[in-house]
Design a protein around this motif. Structure first.
Motif, PDB file in Angstrom:
ATOM      1  N   PRO A   1       0.811  -1.218   0.000  1.00 43.41           N
ATOM      2  CA  PRO A   1       0.000   0.000   0.000  1.00 43.41           C
ATOM      3  C   PRO A   1       0.850   1.277   0.000  1.00 43.41           C
ATOM      4  CG  PRO A   1      -0.908  -1.577   1.535  1.00 43.41           C
ATOM      5  CD  PRO A   1       0.417  -2.128   1.094  1.00 43.41           C
TER       6      PRO A   1
ATOM      7  N   TRP B   1      -7.406   1.917   6.011  1.00 44.49           N
ATOM      8  CA  TRP B   1      -6.133   1.187   6.067  1.00 44.49           C
ATOM      9  C   TRP B   1      -5.372   1.513   7.342  1.00 44.49           C
ATOM     10  CZ3 TRP B   1      -1.116   3.507   4.232  1.00 44.49           C
ATOM     11  CH2 TRP B   1      -0.068   2.575   4.290  1.00 44.49           C
TER      12      TRP B   1
ATOM     13  N   PHE C   1     -11.183  -3.588   5.029  1.00 45.75           N
ATOM     14  CA  PHE C   1      -9.744  -3.335   4.898  1.00 45.75           C
ATOM     15  C   PHE C   1      -9.224  -3.863   3.568  1.00 45.75           C
ATOM     16  CE2 PHE C   1      -5.410  -5.101   5.661  1.00 45.75           C
ATOM     17  CZ  PHE C   1      -4.742  -3.896   5.851  1.00 45.75           C
TER      18      PHE C   1
ATOM     19  N   LEU D   1      -7.504  -1.873   0.447  1.00 43.89           N
ATOM     20  CA  LEU D   1      -6.197  -2.180  -0.145  1.00 43.89           C
ATOM     21  C   LEU D   1      -6.286  -2.187  -1.665  1.00 43.89           C
ATOM     22  CD1 LEU D   1      -4.533  -5.056   1.943  1.00 43.89           C
ATOM     23  CD2 LEU D   1      -4.149  -2.609   2.098  1.00 43.89           C
TER      24      LEU D   1
END
Length: 443
Positions: free
Chosen positions: A365, A389, A413, A417
């Motif tokens: 990320p 995140w 989450f 991503l």
């Protein structure tokens, strides 16, 4: 293009939009409300280590959703993004299967890994479902308002199942704290933090009124859960995300250094007494609500099998651990999980599994954000994904949520991503260009 061909293309786009909308809302409500809301925590079954959280209906719905999502994704022009980065994920899940096969409970690990792969596939397709950013914000807003309506309905009309009671067998000390349709106040608190992030995004991308309502309702519910950590983290993450967005040089220190220090102060306090004393002097509970006992026990177990761990899903709540007689030395043998996602992954899959996980959820990320164009880095969409995140990787220091198939925070989450991955590939495109030429997700 002839009128017949145009009509056929338009009909296909309309069908895809409708299917995408149904899949989006069904998946959202499945994770955020579940098939079995309002669980009774006063029954003896909550203490049975062999009692699973799943049921036949839940399994059927999961398979149907996976089939529908996969079918949609394979027909989408951007199907190449499904389950990316494939080389890393192939190694990661292969390792999970390997350590599970050699463990004492191979079937637990194999089923857990398959479920983790299914949820990851679903998340990688999820952002392909909306037709535009506004459509994404609208569905997200409506879904969140429905979730909040169910939560408040429980408080008003099902208080015995929506508010923790003194008659609960596992944690009677939570009596009076709100949990809504969620199984625990902590999961409710985490959900409300994410819902507040959704509200801020909806306020800027679809409806100011709906967004403000979501933020206010979420915050009020969050306060009543008694979740001190989540309540404190909501403003902290908003501030941290703002700094992260504005000051590029601080991004790596915030993520790598911040997560490292957070885990050092939290988990490290359970092992190193000087650190524990230092944290106590700061006015912070060094046990982190009795998590320290669990972390000490987990470290002892990890030291015995640091490379392969004990197998995916094959440590906490196994019968031999719960009934091992170790409760005489520590109550931690009966813990539901390690209350730290990083420690749990190391415990179940060894340090190689932890390293692969960190590469996927922390390093990649950061790289994707660094590759974004300036306009994308400062967009409302990127801001939403970044907040989710950051909250999750820090909250993971106190809760176990990595690779939890039915966990709404883990699913949110994951699609965040993929959102960062898609934003890194985004290019400016005219409305008339096809999605395939754009190389960017609808959302």
């Amino acid at each position: 293009m002839t009128s017949a061909a145009y009509a056929e293309t338009n009909a296909a786009e309309t069908l895809r939009l409708r299917v995408g909308t149904v899949l989006f809302m069904t998946t959202f409500l499945f994770f955020w409300i579940s098939i079995t809301p309002f669980v009774d925590l006063t029954g003896a079954a909550v203490l049975d280590p062999s009692a699973g959280n799943s049921n036949r209906l839940n399994q059927i719905v999961s398979l149907l959703l996976f089939t529908g999502m996969l079918g949609y994704g394979l027909c989408h022009p951007m199907r190449n993004i499904i389950l990316q980065p494939r080389p890393l994920l192939a190694v990661l899940f292969t390792w999970f299967l390997f350590v599970s096969v050699i463990s004492a409970h191979p079937m637990l690990g194999i089923k857990g890994t398959v479920l983790a792969i299914m949820v990851t596939v679903n998340a990688s397709i999820y952002l392909l479902l909306p037709a535009s950013e506004r459509h994404f914000a609208k569905m997200l807003g409506i879904g969140t308002l429905i979730m909040l309506g169910v939560a408040y309905y429980g408080i008003a009309f099902k208080p015995m199942l929506s508010i923790h009671q003194a008659s609960e067998l596992r944690e009677p000390m939570n009596a009076g704290l709100w949990r809504g349709h969620f199984p625990h106040k902590n999961s409710a608190a985490a959900a409300m933090v994410i819902a507040a992030f959704f509200g801020l995004f909806v306020m800027n991308s679809w409806s100011r009124l709906a967004g403000i309502a979501i933020v206010l309702l979420s915050f009020n519910f969050l306060i009543h859960t008694g979740g001190k950590t989540s309540t404190a983290m909501l403003p902290a993450i908003l501030l941290l995300a703002w700094i992260f967005e504005k000051i590029r040089l601080l991004r790596i220190p915030i993520v790598i250094g911040g997560v490292g220090l957070f885990n050092l102060f939290a988990v490290g306090s359970a092992v190193f007494m000087p650190l524990s004393e230092f944290i106590t002097e700061l006015g912070i509970d060094a046990t982190f609500t009795n998590r320290a006992d669990i972390w000490r026990f987990a470290f002892t177990a990890l030291a015995e099998q640091p490379i392969t761990g004990y197998g995916f899903k094959a440590f906490w709540q196994t019968e031999e651990l719960v009934h091992s007689g170790g409760a005489i030395e520590t109550w931690a043998v009966a813990a539901a999980n390690g209350h730290n996602s990083y420690l749990d992954i190391a415990l179940m899959t060894g340090f190689p599994g932890l390293l692969l996980t960190v590469l996927w959820i922390l390093i990649l990320p950061l790289r994707n954000i660094a590759r974004m164009a300036s306009a994308e880095q400062h967009s409302h969409l990127t801001r939403l994904f970044t907040r989710v995140w950051l909250y999750t990787i820090f909250n993971a220091g106190l809760e176990s949520l990595f690779y939890e198939g039915g966990n709404l925070l883990w699913f949110t989450f994951l699609f965040s991503l993929y959102g960062l991955h898609l934003q890194a590939r985004a290019v400016l495109a005219l409305p008339s260009q096809s999605a395939e030429k754009r190389g960017v997700a609808y959302a």
